[in-house]
Design a protein around this motif. Structure first.
Motif: not given
Ligand code: PML
Length: 248
Positions: A164, A187, A192, A203, A205
């Protein structure tokens, strides 16, 4: 100085980018930071990477731009469809047309393999406007200005992992670019499932954005119609930025 560590997986037909991380730090912190990044990478790969590239570049301090961190919000949903629909609604709130927002979601869903960088779509038509193919545009030359202040800002916002941290640094850099309108990301990490939509200020989520065990993810940058694309890509890939958190 800029330290970057990239891990690649060589399947015999050329290497596939797995992951990477970077830091912008003063000269005397380089050795420590490379050690920290190597430890982080070995946790990520459990020692299975075929190639680890360490690259150290000198950065002209005068060119580093200080930029503000985005405000963080988080929402959980019962289904992926609900999360995607809410992500589309947020993108529309941030100026992206519904057709472009839905094309963005579909573009990530339809990937057969994860891209190293992100796709750039026109924020109104949803057409892909970069010609960077499977590589996409890859943001780099970014870090937070003060690691401990940044981590405490994240903790106060209810988030905390390295993943994050890096995503918020990246989204904050992208949001500062001229011509940028919004971003959509989830991701490629099979464990995840949280993703986000970012604007110039927020931002946001969303979870779940994909099924667990799914190792395909990606990034979409929605760009204002008629924006200077080369200038935008140059900023994304080469301009050094440090992300600042609000003072206490
Ligand atoms: C990645 O793995 O590059 C993307 C990460 C996304 C993170 C999302 C979050 O939990 O805020």
């Amino acid at each position: 100085m800029r330290a970057e560590i990239v891990i690649d997986d060589d399947k015999g037909n050329g290497s596939q980018h797995l992951s990477g991380c970077e830091r912008l730090v003063p000269d005397d912190e380089i050795a420590t930071v490379v050690q920290i990044l190597l430890e982080r990478i070995s946790i990520h790969t459990r020692g299975k990477a075929d190639m680890i590239n360490i690259r150290i570049d000198r950065i002209n301090k005068a060119k580093i731009c200080q930029i503000p961190v985005l405000k963080i919000e988080s929402s959980e949903f019962l289904t992926i469809e609900e999360a995607h629909n809410n992500a589309v609604t947020s993108l529309m709130e941030f100026g992206v047309s519904e057709i472009a927002a839905r094309k963005g979601v579909e573009s990530i869903k339809n990937l057969s393999t994860s891209m190293r960088g992100g796709m750039m779509l026109d924020a109104i038509t949803g057409e892909r406007i970069d010609n960077l193919g499977e590589r996409g545009v890859r943001l780099s030359h970014m870090d937070c200005e003060n690691e401990s202040a940044f981590l405490s800002f994240l903790a106060k916002s209810g988030v905390g992992s390295e993943k994050v941290r890096d995503a918020i640094v990246l989204a904050s850099k992208a949001a500062f670019a001229k011509g940028y309108m919004a971003e959509l990301c989830w991701s490629d990490d099979p464990h995840y499932i949280t993703g986000y939509v970012a604007s110039k200020k927020i931002y946001r989520r969303f979870s779940p954005m994909k099924q667990r065990e799914n190792n395909i993810g990606g990034r979409i940058f929605f760009v204002e119609t008629g924006a200077d694309l080369n200038g935008l890509i140059d900023f994304f890939e080469h301009s050094p930025v440090l992300v600042q958190v609000p003072r206490e």
